[in-house]
Design a protein around this motif. Structure first.
Motif, PDB file in Angstrom:
ATOM      1  N   SER A 140       0.833  -1.213   0.000  1.00  0.00           N
ATOM      2  CA  SER A 140       0.000   0.000   0.000  1.00  0.00           C
ATOM      3  C   SER A 140       0.859   1.252   0.000  1.00  0.00           C
ATOM      4  O   SER A 140       0.587   2.210  -0.742  1.00  0.00           O
ATOM      5  N   ILE A 141       1.894   1.251   0.814  1.00  0.00           N
ATOM      6  CA  ILE A 141       2.708   2.465   0.947  1.00  0.00           C
ATOM      7  C   ILE A 141       3.518   2.735  -0.318  1.00  0.00           C
ATOM      8  O   ILE A 141       3.616   3.884  -0.762  1.00  0.00           O
ATOM      9  N   VAL A 142       4.118   1.704  -0.926  1.00  0.00           N
ATOM     10  CA  VAL A 142       4.917   1.964  -2.129  1.00  0.00           C
ATOM     11  C   VAL A 142       4.033   2.378  -3.300  1.00  0.00           C
ATOM     12  O   VAL A 142       4.480   3.114  -4.188  1.00  0.00           O
TER      13      VAL A 142
ATOM     14  N   ILE B 136       3.554  -4.126  -6.429  1.00  0.00           N
ATOM     15  CA  ILE B 136       4.465  -5.227  -6.113  1.00  0.00           C
ATOM     16  C   ILE B 136       4.051  -6.492  -6.858  1.00  0.00           C
ATOM     17  O   ILE B 136       2.949  -6.596  -7.401  1.00  0.00           O
ATOM     18  N   GLU B 137       4.961  -7.452  -6.874  1.00  0.00           N
ATOM     19  CA  GLU B 137       4.641  -8.769  -7.411  1.00  0.00           C
ATOM     20  C   GLU B 137       3.524  -9.382  -6.557  1.00  0.00           C
ATOM     21  O   GLU B 137       3.638  -9.421  -5.332  1.00  0.00           O
ATOM     22  N   PRO B 138       2.416  -9.818  -7.190  1.00  0.00           N
ATOM     23  CA  PRO B 138       1.285 -10.349  -6.406  1.00  0.00           C
ATOM     24  C   PRO B 138       1.671 -11.519  -5.504  1.00  0.00           C
ATOM     25  O   PRO B 138       1.121 -11.706  -4.428  1.00  0.00           O
TER      26      PRO B 138
ATOM     27  N   GLY C 234       5.215 -14.115  -4.285  1.00  0.00           N
ATOM     28  CA  GLY C 234       6.665 -14.273  -4.336  1.00  0.00           C
ATOM     29  C   GLY C 234       7.395 -13.036  -3.851  1.00  0.00           C
ATOM     30  O   GLY C 234       6.812 -12.076  -3.367  1.00  0.00           O
ATOM     31  N   ARG C 235       8.699 -13.056  -4.028  1.00  0.00           N
ATOM     32  CA  ARG C 235       9.580 -12.000  -3.508  1.00  0.00           C
ATOM     33  C   ARG C 235       9.559 -10.794  -4.442  1.00  0.00           C
ATOM     34  O   ARG C 235       9.702 -10.932  -5.653  1.00  0.00           O
ATOM     35  N   ASP C 236       9.394  -9.604  -3.873  1.00  0.00           N
ATOM     36  CA  ASP C 236       9.422  -8.381  -4.662  1.00  0.00           C
ATOM     37  C   ASP C 236      10.706  -7.622  -4.363  1.00  0.00           C
ATOM     38  O   ASP C 236      11.031  -7.395  -3.192  1.00  0.00           O
ATOM     39  N   PRO C 237      11.467  -7.211  -5.388  1.00  0.00           N
ATOM     40  CA  PRO C 237      12.774  -6.576  -5.146  1.00  0.00           C
ATOM     41  C   PRO C 237      12.689  -5.257  -4.380  1.00  0.00           C
ATOM     42  O   PRO C 237      13.516  -4.994  -3.509  1.00  0.00           O
ATOM     43  N   LEU C 238      11.690  -4.424  -4.693  1.00  0.00           N
ATOM     44  CA  LEU C 238      11.594  -3.139  -4.002  1.00  0.00           C
ATOM     45  C   LEU C 238      11.194  -3.330  -2.542  1.00  0.00           C
ATOM     46  O   LEU C 238      11.751  -2.697  -1.640  1.00  0.00           O
ATOM     47  N   LEU C 239      10.236  -4.231  -2.299  1.00  0.00           N
ATOM     48  CA  LEU C 239       9.838  -4.483  -0.909  1.00  0.00           C
ATOM     49  C   LEU C 239      10.996  -5.057  -0.101  1.00  0.00           C
ATOM     50  O   LEU C 239      11.138  -4.771   1.086  1.00  0.00           O
TER      51      LEU C 239
END
Length: 259
Positions: free
Chosen positions: A35-37, A45-47, A49-54
Motif C-alpha cells: 500500500s505504501i509503495v 508489487i509482485e502479487p 513471491g519476492r518483490d525486489p523493491l519491498l
C-alpha cells in the motif's frame, strides 16, 4: 484519492491469508508495504513471491529501527567515540555497521525515485506522491533544484520508514487483541454483517466507515492499548528536575517508557 487502491490491497491480503493462513504476520507486512509503495511511488508489487523493491524497503526499515533503539550502540551514549578512527580497538564495529546502514538507506531513497522518473519519462507513471510533486515543481520541464529533489526523495522514503513498521505493528496487535477477546470480535463481526448484508454478500469499504462505530472504536483502542513504539526517543533535560521524589540531574539522558 488512494482509498480504491488500499481496498484492492486489502482484498489481496485476505486472499493470501486464505491460501496460506500460517504466514499471517508475513502477509500483514506485505500488504502494508504494498500500500505504501503504491501511494509513494505508484509501484505495484509482485502479487506473489519476492518483490525486489519491498525487499530493499524491509531491509532499510529493519536497520533504521535497530539504529533508533535507545542505547543500541555505545556511540549513542558516548558521542565522542564517533571521532575514533576505524582501526582503533572497538571502533570498527559501529563504523562498519553505520556504513552498511547508510548504503542500504541510500538505495531505499534513490531507486524508487529513479523508478518514478523513468516511468514519467516513458509516459506511463501511475499517480503517486512523488509524481505529483515532480509535476508541481517542474511544470516547465527545466528540472528541480537540488534542494527540491532532496526533499522529495527523502520525504517519500519517510512515508515508508515512518508508516510500514508502525502500521504493521498495529495490525498485528489487532489480530492479537481479537484472539484474546473473542467476545469483542463477535460483536465487531455482527456490526460488519449488519452493514454488508452478511457473509458472502460483499466486503466492507471506506464508505461504510461512518456506519461502523464499534469497529472504529476497536481501531482506536488498539492504538491506545499497544502503542507501536515501546520507548520514546532519548531526551536530555536542560535543568535539574525533581519528579515525584526522584532527582534527575541536569544533562541526564531520559528515555520514556511508553508501554
Amino acid at each position: 484519492n488512494f482509498h480504491p487502491m488500499i481496498e484492492i490491497e486489502c482484498r489481496r491480503f485476505l486472499l493470501r491469508i486464505i491460501n496460506d493462513p500460517q504466514r499471517v504476520l508475513k502477509h500483514i507486512q506485505t500488504a502494508v508495504g504494498a500500500s505504501i509503495v503504491r501511494i509513494a511511488y505508484g509501484y505495484s508489487i509482485e502479487p506473489s513471491g519476492r518483490d525486489p523493491l519491498l525487499q530493499i524497503t524491509h531491509e532499510g526499515i529493519a536497520q533504521i529501527s535497530m539504529a533508533a533503539q535507545p542505547g543500541a550502540f555505545i556511540v549513542d551514549v558516548l558521542p565522542f567515540l564517533r571521532h575514533l578512527p576505524t582501526w582503533f580497538p572497538g571502533a570498527r564495529g559501529f563504523h562498519s555497521t553505520a556504513k552498511h546502514f547508510r548504503e542500504t538507506v541510500t538505495e531505499l531513497v534513490e531507486k524508487p525515485y529513479a523508478f518514478v522518473k523513468a516511468k514519467m519519462a516513458a509516459g506511463d507513471a501511475q499517480p503517486c506522491y512523488v509524481s505529483a510533486l515532480l509535476e508541481k515543481y517542474d511544470k516547465e520541464g527545466q528540472g528541480l533544484t537540488p534542494e527540491q529533489e532532496f526533499v522529495i526523495k527523502w520525504s517519500a522514503s519517510s512515508l515508508y520508514t515512518g508508516g510500514a513498521d508502525t502500521t504493521n505493528s498495529s495490525i498485528q496487535s489487532f489480530f492479537l487483541s481479537m484472539l484474546l477477546h473473542p467476545h469483542v470480535l463477535q460483536r465487531a463481526r455482527a456490526e460488519v454483517d449488519a452493514v454488508t448484508g452478511g457473509p458472502g454478500v460483499r466486503l466492507p469499504n471506506f464508505k461504510d466507515r461512518d456506519r461502523l462505530p464499534y469497529v472504529n472504536a476497536i481501531v482506536q483502542e488498539v492504538l491506545r492499548w499497544a502503542p507501536v513504539a515501546p520507548m520514546g526517543l532519548p531526551h536530555v533535560n536542560m535543568e535539574e528536575v525533581d519528579y515525584e521524589g526522584y532527582r534527575i540531574p541536569k544533562g541526564s539522558i531520559v528515555m520514556p517508557n511508553i508501554w
